[in-house]
Design a protein around this motif. Structure first.
Motif, PDB file in Angstrom:
ATOM      1  N   ARG A  90       8.005   0.154 -16.737  1.00 23.14           N
ATOM      2  CA  ARG A  90       7.578   1.273 -17.589  1.00 23.14           C
ATOM      3  C   ARG A  90       8.762   2.198 -17.888  1.00 23.14           C
ATOM      4  O   ARG A  90       8.977   2.615 -19.029  1.00 23.14           O
ATOM      5  N   GLN A  91       9.546   2.461 -16.850  1.00 21.24           N
ATOM      6  CA  GLN A  91      10.712   3.332 -17.028  1.00 21.24           C
ATOM      7  C   GLN A  91      11.738   2.714 -17.967  1.00 21.24           C
ATOM      8  O   GLN A  91      12.394   3.401 -18.743  1.00 21.24           O
ATOM      9  N   VAL A 136      11.140   0.665 -20.433  1.00 21.23           N
ATOM     10  CA  VAL A 136      10.666   0.784 -21.806  1.00 21.23           C
ATOM     11  C   VAL A 136      10.896   2.207 -22.318  1.00 21.23           C
ATOM     12  O   VAL A 136      11.372   2.418 -23.439  1.00 21.23           O
ATOM     13  N   ARG A 137      10.603   3.184 -21.481  1.00 21.97           N
ATOM     14  CA  ARG A 137      10.806   4.581 -21.871  1.00 21.97           C
ATOM     15  C   ARG A 137      12.273   4.849 -22.175  1.00 21.97           C
ATOM     16  O   ARG A 137      12.628   5.472 -23.170  1.00 21.97           O
TER      17      ARG A 137
END
Lengths: 158, 436
Positions: free
Chosen positions: B360-361, B363-364
């Motif tokens: 997730r990180q 992608v962010r």
């Protein structure tokens, strides 16, 4: 303030590049999301055009104010129109409204050797929270009709 | 092949590339661009897709080899084929979406010619009209033409349009050479030793020549200037990840710049990598990082995990089609469209088996650094546009790549060395362009 008035006010702040005032409309946990494909389920499993919490928002706005943001010298001029506003849902317990609207945005970037002009269009999905007499933005999702196209660099919020 | 010879002479490209500079014409002229498409993009190993984008039989993605449209598809035996996206009958582009699953066959919409996913013609409707005169099973005439060379490394699928008997083109592994170590590190950060490249894609248009983009990727002279707007009064950039205390320092000191401490390593065929940027060094930490390390330690020794998590490189350029970046874990492809137009695609490389929060990180982070609306890459794209605009001036013939000329002896240099670009021309560009 009606929802329509709120959305018009929000669009005006962006048109007038009053980015700090615009950011102040968001709640502390608020965020802005422009997905990179129409049916994108969430901003965490796939990349997005823009997915800003307040920290990134602040960095983006600071950058737009920086004297060396070469791609915005001179700055783009943009105009946004928000129409077809409908309240899609209401969560009375949280004091939140889900609002769908249509937007058109024209951007003119005056630069050499020739200016860049383009139109963005799509749907806004706002989650708004009642705050006294006013409203705050918990989530603003801007889904461009062509969000999966290849773009010239994007500097402005839709 | 006895193609008719036309009277016009091919441009003398070799005369336009000097040891320390190249002619502006390489960025501007249509004839040179077309020759590049034929000699470089028509023959070099080009990265097209990753296995994880087409896991099931019938899965395909559309891709481009220079200007030529192709389909990367998984056949029912599991094998990946790269087929020209062109109906053998009348030349129709058979597939016009970017990805999908086609089942067992591709069917042309015009007259219904239908192909197996290995390119063979399955049927041409009302076939009696061909009976006795044509061998419709001849794939060279009546199939979706196969790209002759297809190979993968750690799931990254490459293809080359060079005929199998072209002696100049090496096997993929030999072509990648030392770049394999970079790819290994990117992939080995996955606790399963496998990555997933199906997490969407950033796309953007560069109003400039493809070479301006590829010359920028290991150029560590530009960041403090091009990206100045991403810093505060102390030249400190914003932080990019939760858990980082602060962002990188974009040092512009005249002497002893941190950027000179970044290693530049030039490889054969125009490939290169650069060492970790000054801001990636030092210990990283936090619960997400620790969970990632713990997941890796289930598979590897503590020593090996330390190696895997150390930043061994920042960008590796697999000239001329792709760059892979470790810090923001992505692959980025270059698609030349015209002398003054290039399309860039950036795919997050997610780590299979890593804690969900790691991916997730990642992608962010990639939204911040490499989307069309990013806070970093958009600065570069603006400069490529300005390169193209400025080169309309005829007063000076050349653009310069003459920093740290002495580095050519070892093909190693500091971050601001232009040995990387000189090597792109000498061991990549000219080599492809000189042979037919």
């Amino acid at each position: 303030m009606t929802v329509e008035q709120f959305l018009a006010h929000e669009a005006r702040l962006l048109d007038e590049r009053r980015f700090e005032e615009w950011m102040a409309l968001f709640t502390e946990d608020g965020h802005y999301w422009a997905p990179a494909r129409p049916d994108q389920p969430d901003p965490w499993s796939e990349v997005s055009l823009i997915f800003d919490d307040r920290e990134i928002m602040q960095n983006r706005i600071r950058r737009l104010r920086h004297p060396k943001v070469y791609a915005q010298q001179p700055a783009s001029r943009a105009v946004r129109q928000v129409t077809n506003v409908s309240i899609e849902g209401e969560d009375a317990a949280k004091g939140e409204l889900s609002v769908r609207s249509v937007f058109f945005m024209f951007e003119h970037r005056p630069t050499l050797p020739e200016p860049l002009a383009r139109i963005f269009a799509g749907h806004y999905f706002h989650r708004l929270r009642r705050d006294g007499e006013g409203l705050r933005i918990v989530e603003k999702k801007a889904v461009l009709a062509n969000c999966d196209a290849a773009f010239d660099p994007l500097f402005l919020y839709f | 092949m006895n193609a008719p010879q036309f009277a016009h002479a091919e441009p003398d490209v070799e005369g336009l590339v000097l040891p320390d500079r190249v002619s502006r014409r390489l960025y501007l002229e249509r004839e040179i661009f077309e020759l590049e498409m034929k000699r470089i993009f028509g023959r070099a190993w080009l990265y097209l897709a990753h296995e994880s984008q087409i896991p099931r039989e019938g899965d395909y993605v559309s891709a481009w080899m220079g200007l030529q449209p192709v389909i990367v598809v998984r056949h029912k035996d599991g094998k990946v084929h790269v087929l020209h996206n062109r109906c053998a009958h009348r030349g129709v582009m058979v597939v016009t979406d970017e990805r999908g699953n086609t089942g067992n066959t591709f069917r042309c919409g015009y007259h219904g010619w239908t192909y197996r996913t290995n390119g063979e013609l399955l049927l041409a409707p009302m076939r009696d009209a061909y009976a006795g005169r044509y061998d419709m099973s001849d794939p060279a005439c009546f199939g979706l033409a196969r790209v002759p060379r297809v190979a993968a490394y750690r799931g990254f699928i490459f293809a080359s349009g060079a005929p199998l008997d072209d002696p100049a083109i090496p096997a993929l592994g030999d072509f990648l050479g030392e770049a394999k170590a970079c790819i290994d590190q990117l992939v080995d950060r996955s606790p399963q030793g496998e990555v997933d490249v199906s997490g969407g894609v950033h796309k953007y248009v560069v109003r400039g020549n493809w070479k301006a983009q590829i010359e920028n990727l290991n150029d560590n002279y530009h960041p403090p200037f091009s990206h100045a707007c991403s810093t505060d009064e102390q030249q400190r950039q914003f932080r990019r990840r939760y858990g980082d205390e602060e962002g990188p320092h974009l040092d512009t000191r005249e002497e002893g710049s941190k950027w000179e401490s970044v290693a530049s390593v030039a490889l054969d065929w125009g490939l290169s990598y650069c060492g970790p940027l000054p801001f990636n060094q030092g210990a990283r930490g936090g619960p997400v990082y620790e969970a990632h390390v713990a997941a890796l330690e289930k598979r590897h020794s503590r020593e090996r995990v330390r190696e895997i998590m150390a930043d061994f490189f920042h960008n590796v350029i697999v000239y001329p089609s792709v760059v892979m970046q470790l810090a923001s874990s992505h692959v980025r492809t270059l698609r030349p469209i015209a002398p003054d137009r290039t399309e860039i695609r950036v795919y997050p490389v997610r780590l299979k088996g890593a804690p969900e929060e790691v991916n997730r990180q990642l992608v962010r982070y990639l939204n911040i650094t490499h989307s069309a609306g990013s806070l970093i890459q958009s600065d570069d794209v603006e400069m490529f546009r300005r390169v193209q605009a400025g080169l309309a001036s005829e007063a000076q013939e050349y653009v310069w790549f003459n920093r740290h000329m002495a580095d050519d002896a070892t093909l190693r240099g500091g971050g601001t060395s232009e040995v990387i670009m000189r090597n792109q021309y000498r061991s990549g560009y000219l080599r492809y362009m000189a042979s037919r």
